[in-house]
Design a protein around this motif. Structure first.
Motif: not given
Length: 568
Positions: A483-495, A536-543
């Motif tokens: 489900p959407a709120f458990l769909g943790i991807g690689v970018l979310a983990l890096l965040l 959006l996650l790419v921006y936040w991780i870089t920031n």
């Protein structure tokens, strides 16, 4: 006892955010586009989306579109950005395809179809006509004669029909290299008496778009009336009633806006017109324009011009039409309250893309630019945080001394801050400044077609869609979609990881509850941000990485002194 209460409150707050956020975000902050790819058997494949075609030739169609297109004579439309045909029965423009845009990222994906004739699934079309006083006007069954074999930017087409009572009706259609079709409506009166003619134009669509109409993104009826953009009418409003909503305006336009596409009628800039949104039978909706009535004497003719935009909401294209006289045409994109700020963010990002060729790298470069502009403010923030870290031993000593008197502890802490000239709230300013930047990038990723289907690297094939690699299904090896709120991807983990290490650099909070919340915040944000656009996650991780680098560099200049060993 207090610690147990704090832990329970922290757990309840976390659960409320994780389970309540999806319901709130669907309306206030809709997440990214549907995923462009998915992982099957460890391989990345494009997502098939036949429902994205508003008039697909499928068993669900009312009638097969190919058959309907062959039932009446037609004039082809051929431009760099539009293909399709004009139906000579009823003088309808009911067949429009956008050859520069695909439904999905698959190589064999069909082109985006915007218009489809009546009788097919989710019919969508436009037309021009007249109402009359004392004359027989053409209708939807009228069969027109065409002068010209194909409509192109260099070859207009004229449709004509004689009513047999002394009036000749003509519609001269021309098209530019983008998405604007111009219709010059002419009536010649060769009869014995004066007749009154009232030109009109309409856009009709059946079915509601797949894109939802939300608090941040308007999808549905829209127009510009008397110099103001109007987003107030929704399909639900027309369903509930009144079924007709009318507007009087001098100049402007009216039509239907989807997330990426627009169909709009544009009267002449100096024309007074009556615009209406109507609800028909079932899920049929119409936007129409009626110009003023004109009396045509015998031997005279009158010509009135209207335009039809049907195509993609490209920012530069809309701006070009606006510069050419279409009022507020760029507001077809629902920029919202931060229009003044979002447009420059988009302009900079698109300029970086034009020079780099990759939107993901352009987002990273945009982050560097934003951080460079905010460097002086961030320096003050991190200097204050470094000073706070340097005060940690004294703060802990006060906390130990006044652990049973919280009011006295607060007073002594305030005295310490004043004595050391430290502002504990100084670190909040950059966070508040980041909010409009973050929201502007969110809107750019969500709204602008320039971001649609833009790849980054490796598995990121669409920066406007969520990360397709989900950890819980072992990156597609297990045959289920979380489900959407458990769909943790690689970018979310890096965040989450980057936020965790960033918070570790921050001074320790004196309040245990605050410290516990700060400890779980990175992982809460990991769940919250997982369904959002990958860009959006790419921006936040870089920031986060740039913030950590700046903090680390500054903390080296302000090392934390060793705590004094208390005497026994």
């Amino acid at each position: 006892m207090d610690d147990k209460k704090n832990i329970i409150l922290a757990v309840l707050l976390t659960a409320a955010i994780l389970f309540g956020w999806p319901y709130l975000s669907n309306y206030f902050f809709p997440t990214a586009n549907p995923p462009a790819t998915k992982i099957e058997g460890g391989k990345q494949v494009p997502v098939a989306r036949p429902d994205a075609d508003p008039a697909a030739d499928s068993p669900a169609a009312i009638r097969d579109r190919a058959l309907v297109l062959r039932e009446s004579p037609r004039i082809p439309i051929r431009t760099p950005k539009l293909t399709g045909s004009i139906n000579l029965k009823g003088a309808r423009i009911d067949d429009i395809v956008l050859p520069t845009y695909k439904e999905t990222i698959a190589k064999d994906s069909p082109d985006v179809r915007l218009y489809s004739p009546s009788g097919t699934q989710d019919a969508y079309f436009a037309g021009f006509g007249w109402q009359g006083e004392g004359l027989r006007a053409p209708d939807r069954n009228t069969l027109w004669t065409a002068q010209g074999s194909v409509l192109t930017p260099t070859s207009p087409v004229t449709l004509s029909w004689n009513n047999g009572a002394g009036q000749l009706f003509e519609i001269r259609l021309s098209v530019d290299d983008n998405y604007m079709i111009t219709a010059a409506q002419k009536v010649s009166n060769t009869g014995a008496g004066t007749v009154g003619v009232k030109p009109y134009a309409y856009i009709s669509r059946t079915g509601i778009p797949k894109d939802p109409d939300t608090w941040t993104i308007h999808v549905g009826p829209m127009g510009v009336f008397n110099g103001a953009a109007n987003y107030d009418v929704n399909y639900k409003d027309l369903d509930k009633g009144p079924s007709v909503q009318s507007f009087q305006s001098k100049g402007g336009w009216i039509g239907f806006t989807d997330k990426y596409w627009l169909s709009a009628l544009v009267p002449a800039a100096d024309a007074d017109f009556a615009g209406q949104f109507r609800k028909g039978a079932g899920t049929q909706y119409q936007a129409d324009v009626a110009l003023g009535s004109t009396m045509v004497a015998p031997g005279k003719a009158v010509t009135q011009t209207q335009r039809l935009f049907v195509g993609a909401k490209e920012v530069k294209t809309l701006e070009a039409y606006q510069d050419a006289g279409v009022p507020l045409f760029d507001r077809a994109i629902d920029w919202g309250w931060f229009y003044w700020f979002e447009k420059p963010i988009f302009g900079l990002l698109h300029w970086l893309f034009e020079h780099i060729g990759n939107f993901g790298v352009a987002i990273i470069c945009l982050t560097f630019v934003v951080r460079a502009i905010m460097f002086p403010i961030a320096q003050r923030q991190f200097s204050s945080m470094a000073a706070m870290r340097a005060l940690q031993p004294k703060m802990k000593a006060l906390q130990e001394k006044h652990k049973d008197d919280k009011q006295q502890l607060q007073l002594k802490m305030m005295e310490l801050y004043k004595q050391e000239k430290v502002n504990p709230l100084a670190g909040c300013l950059p966070v508040f400044i980041q909010i409009p930047i973050f929201f502007a990038l969110y809107k750019v990723l969500m709204l602008t077609i320039e971001m649609r289907h833009q790849p980054f690297v490796l598995w990121i094939k669409d920066l406007s869609a969520p990360d397709p690699l989900h950890i819980l299904n072992l990156f597609g090896l297990l045959d289920f979609t979380p489900p959407a709120f458990l769909g943790i991807g690689v970018l979310a983990l890096l965040l989450g990881i980057s936020m965790y290490f960033q918070f570790k650099l921050n001074p320790t909070q004196m309040d245990p509850m605050q410290q516990q919340i700060m400890g779980i915040m990175p992982w809460m944000m990991m769940f919250i941000m997982a369904p959002f656009a990958a860009g959006l996650l790419v921006y936040w991780i870089t920031n986060n990485c740039l913030s950590m680098a700046q903090q680390w560099w500054l903390y080296r200049k302000h090392p934390v002194p060793a705590a004094a060993v208390p005497a026994k």
